[in-house]
Design an enzyme around this catalytic site. Structure first.
Site, PDB file in Angstrom:
ATOM      1  N   HIS A  83       0.878  -1.506  -0.322  1.00 28.61           N
ATOM      2  CA  HIS A  83       0.136  -0.190  -0.111  1.00 28.61           C
ATOM      3  C   HIS A  83       0.701   1.345  -0.147  1.00 28.61           C
ATOM      4  CE1 HIS A  83       0.415   0.358   4.850  1.00 28.61           C
ATOM      5  NE2 HIS A  83      -0.126   0.946   4.390  1.00 28.61           N
ATOM      6  N   ASP A 219       1.062  -7.215   2.787  1.00 28.82           N
ATOM      7  CA  ASP A 219       0.941  -6.310   2.771  1.00 28.82           C
ATOM      8  C   ASP A 219       2.411  -5.907   2.621  1.00 28.82           C
ATOM      9  OD1 ASP A 219       1.009  -3.583   1.754  1.00 28.82           O
ATOM     10  OD2 ASP A 219      -0.903  -3.629   3.417  1.00 28.82           O
ATOM     11  N   SER A 627       4.349   1.959   8.416  1.00 28.66           N
ATOM     12  CA  SER A 627       3.801   1.230   7.275  1.00 28.66           C
ATOM     13  C   SER A 627       4.934   0.952   6.585  1.00 28.66           C
ATOM     14  CB  SER A 627       2.478   1.517   6.039  1.00 28.66           C
ATOM     15  OG  SER A 627       1.544   1.456   6.733  1.00 28.66           O
TER      16      SER A 627
HETATM   17  N1  ARG Z   1      -4.605   0.268   7.538  1.00 31.23           N
HETATM   18  C1  ARG Z   1      -3.208  -0.093   7.302  1.00 31.23           C
HETATM   19  C2  ARG Z   1      -2.815   1.553   7.011  1.00 31.23           C
HETATM   20  O1  ARG Z   1      -3.134   2.832   7.801  1.00 31.23           O
HETATM   21  C3  ARG Z   1      -3.323  -0.363   5.568  1.00 31.23           C
HETATM   22  C4  ARG Z   1      -3.941   0.920   4.919  1.00 31.23           C
HETATM   23  C5  ARG Z   1      -3.743  -0.112   3.359  1.00 31.23           C
HETATM   24  N2  ARG Z   1      -5.335   0.838   2.184  1.00 31.23           N
HETATM   25  C6  ARG Z   1      -6.326   0.622   1.985  1.00 31.23           C
HETATM   26  N3  ARG Z   1      -7.289   0.396   2.286  1.00 31.23           N
HETATM   27  N4  ARG Z   1      -6.913  -1.200   2.257  1.00 31.23           N
HETATM   28  O2  ARG Z   1      -2.474   2.077   6.337  1.00 31.23           O
HETATM   29  N1  GLU Z   2      -1.501   1.526   7.448  1.00 33.40           N
HETATM   30  C1  GLU Z   2      -0.894   2.842   8.617  1.00 33.40           C
HETATM   31  C2  GLU Z   2       0.621   3.294   7.148  1.00 33.40           C
HETATM   32  O1  GLU Z   2       0.528   3.433   6.101  1.00 33.40           O
HETATM   33  C3  GLU Z   2       0.541   2.088   9.429  1.00 33.40           C
HETATM   34  C4  GLU Z   2      -0.882   1.328  10.651  1.00 33.40           C
HETATM   35  C5  GLU Z   2      -0.898   2.717  11.829  1.00 33.40           C
HETATM   36  O2  GLU Z   2      -1.401   3.161  11.182  1.00 33.40           O
HETATM   37  O3  GLU Z   2      -0.864   1.770  12.187  1.00 33.40           O
HETATM   38  O4  GLU Z   2       1.822   3.900   7.648  1.00 33.40           O
END
Ligand code: ARG
Ligand code: GLU
Length: 696
Positions: A83, A219, A627
């Site tokens: 991502h 991921d 991330s």
């Molecule tokens: N939640 C993770 C973050 O905050 C992964 C996001 C990936 N995007 C999604 N829409 N699934 O970045």
């Molecule tokens: N998916 C998040 C990012 O893009 C990291 C996950 C989080 O926020 O802990 O940095």
């Protein structure tokens, strides 16, 4: 003797019970080093951060200013999340070469794909510059005087830094402006795409599984840093060569067990751990619900269109992911704040603070802070909510309104001077081209119909039939000509005349009010932070995340989200198969992966139980920006790739509860398995240094 044992036990318990925090890598000696070692780490503070020798920090790169990445080979091979590389993968994708859908693998250096604008930045060293930055900054200064003093000091500090010509510098405030640190950086601008799994692996579970455990997402994506012939940063050139890093992470094949030490090293973006209860109440009860409602309305339209049309799916992939990610996070944050009783916990803490002030005779100095907060946030509420509603509609979701916002800024510039107008026009033209690269009128019109009623009663869909700006050629034609004629044409455009009064109201009323109150709130937060550290010095204070390099550590651990439920900390490929829904847009599984599962062809990547691990959980305190951060074992080897947090613990940006806050990592063995067995990219595996720390 017994007493001593009890005291020792108490100390050990205290130390190992401590969790949470994002620490400055140059300051680990002492408390953090001791804590880490009590959790099982064999690393010294110097192994992690050293300026005279290479250390782990030299392998950690800020990926395009938002995510984290790490070097995993002596040839500059770089690992981050799928991502995080999503925008780059999308930009190389088309209906013919659908790398989002099918994945991409460079089988040689020649096949690696350049990415304009993408950069990776390393930290060369960190210096405490608090004294120089706060020189002459006294309590009697008002905020404007204070800021101008700090600006002057900043110039002086920047001038005196010793650095190489190609290095950069950054100075950032910590502890709400009570401390300052300087970062000497090294930035690489030639970073090429090397590999990405199909979205059915890299984004498996998509929005349904996002922010949720148990998780089964691979991921990850791979890039490579290129440098000039002297191994120095350089703009893209065919002649550049793979970068030889100061340090790269060996990769462990031995995996993790519950309670193993883990350390996550990266660039967390933003946290607010020291807000007063009134602020948390306002954010979660007033602001979040509005933001959630607007994004939810937009997503309904975007999702339906993406499912119905492949072209739209590719066009809107990044946009949709960005909107959906925060939308779901805010929902989880609100649930977690409620469930953990965070607001009451904060109130209780504030009572302790007040008591401490009394007992130390510091009421005169700090006794009005909490009252000030209450008054300020009271005044702030309406502006706070409305500002975010405007931003959600005019910046985050509806693109026609976003264009109108930029055009209004251009007209404002035109009123200032001819030069300002020309500059603004160039910038608007670039922005319109950017937006129209991935624009579909039908989708945007649907979004408008869905979100606008949440902002105003003044809704008029017919502007979409009349405006020039839903078509790039018409838009660019309108912007051609001398200043007076452009402004005249603009003020005859239906969308522009519709939106302009709302945008003007934002810039003339809402935003100034917001900024002036926000400045006062920040001043109060600055004093509150100082007071907390002074009157309650035994608390554990780490500076809020601010997109600078940090270390967080903990251990592999499951959790219990509610009565009678316990989540194991490790998932396996079997779980992918359990979730498999043939043809589904979120839970489809590639044919090849099904075959490997059937044959149990896991090679050297299986766990001791013969199963293939996918993801695992830890108690590391992470946030957005972490991330792509490496999860590192007790000896400095790479074992996981951070990419998310669990649903019950997303409130950790505001309130970290060690019982339920967990970060989610991909097991590196799954990453290796996909590269090797799924993609057949042995060339990449051969570059890495695979180790067996446990079996030796
Ligand atoms: N939640 C993770 C973050 O905050 C992964 C996001 C990936 N995007 C999604 N829409 N699934 O970045
Ligand atoms: N998916 C998040 C990012 O893009 C990291 C996950 C989080 O926020 O802990 O940095």
């Amino acid at each position: 003797m017994r007493l001593l044992r009890v005291i020792l036990l108490f100390i050990v318990f205290q130390v190992s019970a401590q969790q949470g925090g994002m620490w400055i890598p140059s300051l680990l000696e002492g408390m953090n080093e001791t804590e880490m070692q009590s959790l099982g780490s064999k690393l010294t503070a110097k192994d992690i951060y050293d300026i005279n020798n290479s250390s782990i920090k030299d392998a950690i790169g800020h990926f395009n200013g938002g995510c984290t990445s790490e070097v995993i080979s002596p040839k500059g091979l770089l690992l981050t999340n799928h991502h995080c590389g999503f925008g780059q993968i999308q930009s190389h994708s088309s209906l013919e070469n659908d790398y989002l859908k099918n994945g991409f693998w460079a089988m040689s250096l020649e096949e690696e794909l350049p990415n304009k604008g993408l950069y990776v930045e390393f930290i060369v060293r960190i210096e405490d510059v608090t004294e120089a930055m706060l020189e002459g900054v006294t309590d009697d200064l008002d905020s404007r005087q204070r800021q101008s003093k700090i600006d002057i000091n900043r110039n002086k500090v920047e001038k005196n830094v010793k650095k190489e010509t190609w290095e950069g510098i950054k100075i950032r405030p910590f502890y709400n402006g009570n401390q300052y640190y300087l970062f000497v950086t090294e930035r690489f601008n030639d970073v090429r795409l090397v590999g990405a799994p199909p979205s059915s692996i890299g984004k498996f579970g998509s929005d349904t599984d996002n922010w949720v455990w148990p998780r089964h997402t691979g991921d990850f994506s791979l890039f490579r840093i290129y440098a000039d012939k002297n191994n120095k940063p350089a703009e893209y050139s065919k002649d550049n060569v793979p970068y030889i890093p100061k340090h790269y992470l060996p990769v462990s094949l031995d995996g993790v067990e519950e309670n193993d030490f883990t350390m996550v090293f990266g660039f967390p973006g933003r946290t607010n751990e020291y807000l007063p209860a009134v602020a948390v109440e306002q954010i979660t009860q007033k602001v979040n619900p509005e933001k959630i409602a607007i994004r939810e309305a937009a997503l309904k339209v975007i999702d339906a269109n993406m499912k119905a049309d492949d072209q739209i799916r590719i066009q809107y992939a990044s946009k949709q992911a960005r909107i959906a990610n925060s939308w779901k996070k805010w929902i989880g944050e609100n649930l977690g704040i409620n469930k953990s009783g965070a607001i009451d916990v904060k109130r209780e803490f504030e009572n302790e603070f007040t008591k401490a002030l009394k007992s130390q005779g510091k009421e005169d100095e700090y006794g009005n802070i909490l009252e000030n907060f209450k008054a300020l946030y009271g005044e702030f509420e309406k502006v706070h909510v409305n500002r975010y509603k405007f931003i959600e509609v005019f910046l985050s979701t509806n693109e026609l309104m976003h264009m109108m916002l930029r055009l209004t800024q251009m007209e404002n510039a035109a009123n200032r001077s001819d030069d300002a107008f020309e500059k603004a026009r160039r910038s608007v033209v670039n922005r319109l081209k950017g937006i129209h690269k991935n624009y579909n009128v039908k989708v945007d019109r649907g979004v408008y119909e869905a979100v606008m009623p949440l902002y105003t009663d003044n809704v008029d869909v017919s502007i979409y039939d009349k405006t020039a700006f839903v078509n790039l050629d018409n838009a660019l034609a309108l912007l051609e000509g001398d200043k007076a004629s452009v402004i005249k044409k603009l003020n005859n455009d239906a969308a522009y005349t519709y939106a302009k009064p709302m945008v003007m109201e934002f810039f003339n009323e809402l935003e100034p009010k917001f900024q002036s109150l926000n400045t006062k709130i920040n001043e109060t937060q600055n004093i509150y932070m100082k007071a907390l550290m002074e009157v309650m010095p035994k608390e554990r204070y780490f500076p809020d995340a601010n997109s600078t390099l940090r270390v967080t550590y903990g251990k592999v651990n499951g959790y219990s989200p509610r009565d009678a439920v316990y989540y194991n900390p490790v998932t396996y490929l079997d779980g992918v198969i359990e979730k498999y829904v043939p043809g589904d847009y979120e839970f489809d599984v590639p044919e090849k992966l099904l075959e490997l599962y059937e044959a149990k062809d896991y090679g050297q990547y299986a766990d001791e139980n013969g199963k293939l691990p996918i993801c695992f959980l830890g108690t590391n305190h992470t946030t957005g920006g972490n991330s792509g951060s490496p999860a590192i074992d007790a000896e400095g080897n790479l074992i996981g790739l951070n990419f998310d947090r669990v649903w019950e613990g997303t409130m950790s940006d505001i309130y970290y509860d060690p019982e339920i806050c967990r970060n989610i990592m991909v097991d590196l063995r799954y990453v290796l398995f996909i590269i090797d067995k799924y993609a057949g990219a042995n060339n990449l595996i051969d570059e890495m240094k695979l180790v067996h720390p446990k079996k030796n």
